[in-house]
Every structure is written in C-alpha cells, then in structure tokens.
Motif scaffolding. Structure first.
Motif, short mmCIF file in Angstrom:
data_model
loop_
_atom_site.label_atom_id
_atom_site.label_comp_id
_atom_site.label_asym_id
_atom_site.label_seq_id
_atom_site.Cartn_x
_atom_site.Cartn_y
_atom_site.Cartn_z
N LEU A 1 2.22 -5.95 -0.78
CA LEU A 1 2.21 -6.47 -2.15
C LEU A 1 3.64 -6.82 -2.52
CD1 LEU A 1 -0.12 -3.75 -3.73
CD2 LEU A 1 -0.78 -6.01 -2.90
N LYS A 2 3.81 -7.72 -3.46
CA LYS A 2 5.17 -8.16 -3.77
C LYS A 2 5.39 -8.31 -5.28
CE LYS A 2 4.13 -11.79 -1.31
NZ LYS A 2 4.11 -13.09 -0.57
N GLY A 3 6.66 -8.25 -5.66
CA GLY A 3 7.05 -8.47 -7.04
C GLY A 3 8.41 -9.14 -7.09
N LYS B 1 -0.72 4.32 6.59
CA LYS B 1 -1.69 3.60 5.75
C LYS B 1 -1.32 3.62 4.27
CE LYS B 1 -5.57 4.34 8.92
NZ LYS B 1 -6.95 4.82 9.08
N LEU B 2 -0.02 3.68 3.99
CA LEU B 2 0.45 3.62 2.60
C LEU B 2 0.51 2.17 2.13
CD1 LEU B 2 3.49 6.07 2.29
CD2 LEU B 2 1.18 6.40 1.39
N PRO B 3 -0.04 1.84 0.96
CA PRO B 3 0.19 0.51 0.39
C PRO B 3 1.69 0.26 0.28
CG PRO B 3 -1.54 1.63 -0.82
CD PRO B 3 -0.95 2.65 0.12
N ILE B 4 2.11 -0.96 0.58
CA ILE B 4 3.53 -1.30 0.63
C ILE B 4 3.85 -2.34 -0.43
CG2 ILE B 4 5.36 -2.26 2.06
CD1 ILE B 4 3.55 -1.31 4.50
N LEU B 5 4.81 -2.02 -1.29
CA LEU B 5 5.25 -2.93 -2.35
C LEU B 5 6.71 -3.29 -2.10
CD1 LEU B 5 4.94 -4.40 -5.09
CD2 LEU B 5 5.44 -2.20 -6.22
N LEU B 6 6.98 -4.59 -1.92
CA LEU B 6 8.31 -5.07 -1.61
C LEU B 6 8.75 -6.15 -2.58
CD1 LEU B 6 7.84 -5.57 2.25
CD2 LEU B 6 8.71 -3.53 1.10
#
Length: 353
Positions: free
Chosen positions: A286-288, A266-271
C-alpha cells in the motif's frame, strides 16, 4: 570440480544496517543452494574463481589489481553518492574524496550487481559500462522470518511492553532523516489510539544524517510511540510478529530488507509512493504520498478486516515471488556466466603469452 567464490565483506561490523542483513542472506543462499557447484570462502587472502565484494573497504580495494590476475571480480552496489548524501554527514572535503572513491571502487570491478534496476541508469551516468551491470533482488530466508501464532504474538508484546489489545504499527530501520522518522511521529500523533513502534538506532552514531534533531524526537516521543533501539537480527522475527502492519515512510531506498522480512511474516506493508519501488514491489504494498494519506491507510487497515486481509495477501505474494528458489536460480545462472567468462579470459591470456 567445485568452483570457489570468495565473499569479501565487513558489513556485519556495523549493527542494524540492511547491508549486513543482505550479505548474510546472500551468503547463506549460495551455501545452501549452490553447494553442488560452488564452495564459499569468507574474507580469504587468496585467489578464487570469483571474488565477490560486498563492501567497499580500502583493504579490499587495494587487492583488486592482484586479484584480477586469476579471479573475476563482482561488486555489490548497495549505495551511490546521492544515497549516502542523505544517510551520513561528512565534512565537504572528506565527502568529495569518499564519493570519488565509491565510484572508483565500482569502476574497478569486472561486474556489478544492483538490487534495484532503477539504479542501473544512475551507474551508467557515472561512466560505468551498462553491460557489466546486472540486477538481482535481495532475498530473505523463510526460516529466519515467518508468521507465528497469536498466543506467541501476545507473549512477545508483553516482553516489549506493548498493549496486546492495541493495533500496532511497526517501522524497522536506521534513525536517519531519509527514513522519515519525523513523519512517523507526526502520523502517530494523528492516531493516538494506535501504538507505533520503531526498531533501529543510530548505526553510524553522530555522523548519521539528522542525528541531533532525531535524538531530540526519540528522547521525548508521544505516549503511543516506542523506540526499541537496535535489535539483534536473531530477535527481529519476534518484533515483526508483534506488529499488525509494517510502515516505512522512507524517502529513499534501494531494496529494503525490512520489506522482505515483513512480507515473510505476512504483514501488510505501507510505503511512501516513490519511483524506485515500482520496478521491484508494485502490487505488493500500500502507498501514501503524505502523512494524511498514511494516516488514512493505517486507520482503514485497523478498522476494515477485509481490506487488512487483502493487504496481508499482497505481502504474502511478495514473499513468494522473492522466494529462495527463484533468487537462487538467478544467482546460479549469474555465477555460471561469470565463471565461463573468466575461463575465456584466462585462455586468451595464455595464448597471448
């Protein structure tokens, strides 16, 4: 009558790579969920109803003509020449020969599995029949990767010498240029009050792409960056639970096992915002597009609890979609189809003779 699947792989001989993790998970999935119909054998030198090749070792390639007499062959596509280009460095001649061999191996299979539909068109461009290619996603067991309580989280941080009061950003992956190691460090410099931890090392040692440059970066990182090296997979659930978010700035992937492992916790994921995630992960992360956007996302996650909880729920939805039950159904249907086609092929051969 139980049918046999012979799983052929040398993936676990190289530590800290996703191919090995994917192989272990898929074998376990079949053994646990399809045992009513299929008996799994590992690296056996004999006929089976289905021989499933997880790696492209030469020893396996040489058996294929003999295998096809009585077995259907299935090959896993974990990489293509263009993905290897940004993973390992080989002399030009060796590279040309190896890349040709990779495609020859895939072409020799009766059927292929890819973990990302994005790569189907690329395989077709290499002259492989689209009809023999099937997409089935990766999977991670919720018994291996799961969220733990806060008290345990603090003790794990103590074990890895990570401040229990800090917001912790984790990346898991091999140390290669394509993984975005330099970007990871640059983002960390923008956020000196946040801890950044990287789990993973040079799985392919000096032929890892960017070895010399990355080695220099990891030997003298900023004070808020910690490189753990290759961590045994049985200890990785602790590492994920030590973190607050998973941040993978990679430029190129197929279907990262680390994303599924993070989602189970359940870790927020940033890719990074790249095309190949859209067909498999859209709505779950989430993205950047660049380091500034990464920095802003991490900062917001660390300061806005509502935003953090929403991102955590997105990851949880990902783990539910790629659940054991759903993926096992895909494999059951697929193996049954391959088995039936194999019976028809054998029947035709007998009638021809």
């Amino acid at each position: 009558m139980q049918r046999t699947i012979n799983m052929l792989s040398r993936a676990t001989s190289v530590k800290g790579q996703g191919v090995g993790s994917a192989y272990e998970e898929q074998v376990s999935l079949v053994q646990n969920n399809l045992k009513d119909m299929y008996k799994v054998e590992i690296n056996q030198v004999k006929f089976a109803d289905i021989r499933h090749y997880h790696t492209i070792n030469l020893e396996f390639f040489l058996t294929i003509p003999f295998t096809k007499i009585k077995s259907s062959t299935v090959g896993y596509v974990h990489f293509l020449p263009e993905t290897l280009e940004s993973s390992i460095k080989l002399p030009r001649f060796a590279k040309k020969v190896f890349y040709k061999y990779v495609i020859s191996f895939y072409k020799s299979m009766d059927y292929l599995i890819t973990v990302n539909p994005y790569f189907i068109d690329k395989l077709v461009a290499y002259g492989i029949n689209r009809e023999k290619i099937t997409y089935i996603p990766n999977y991670v067991s919720s018994k291996r990767f799961y969220k733990i309580d806060k008290k345990s989280k603090n003790s794990i941080r103590k074990k890895y010498h990570v401040d229990s009061k800090k917001f912790v950003v984790l990346c898991v992956g091999q140390l290669q240029t394509r993984k975005g190691v330099a970007d990871f460090i640059e983002v960390a410099k923008m956020l000196p009050d946040i801890e950044f931890v990287w789990a993973g090392g040079f799985s392919f040692k000096k032929i890892s792409d960017g070895y010399s440059q990355i080695k220099k970066l990891t030997e003298n990182p900023p004070s808020n960056v910690k490189f753990l090296g290759i961590v045994p997979r049985e200890e990785m659930n602790e590492v994920y639970n030590m973190a607050d978010i998973m941040f993978l700035p990679s430029y190129e992937e197929l279907f990262p096992m680390t994303v599924l492992e993070s989602a189970n916790c359940k870790l927020p994921i940033l890719l990074r915002d790249i095309e190949l995630y859209k067909g498999i992960l859209e709505g779950y992360y989430l993205k950047g597009k660049n380091n500034l956007e990464f920095k802003n996302e991490i900062e917001k996650l660390s300061q806005d609890q509502i935003y953090y909880n929403k991102a955590s729920q997105m990851a949880h939805e990902c783990s539910k979609y790629y659940s054991e039950e759903n993926v096992a159904k895909m494999w059951r249907a697929y193996y049954n189809k391959i088995y039936k086609r194999g019976l028809k092929k054998t029947w035709r051969k007998r009638n021809e003779n």
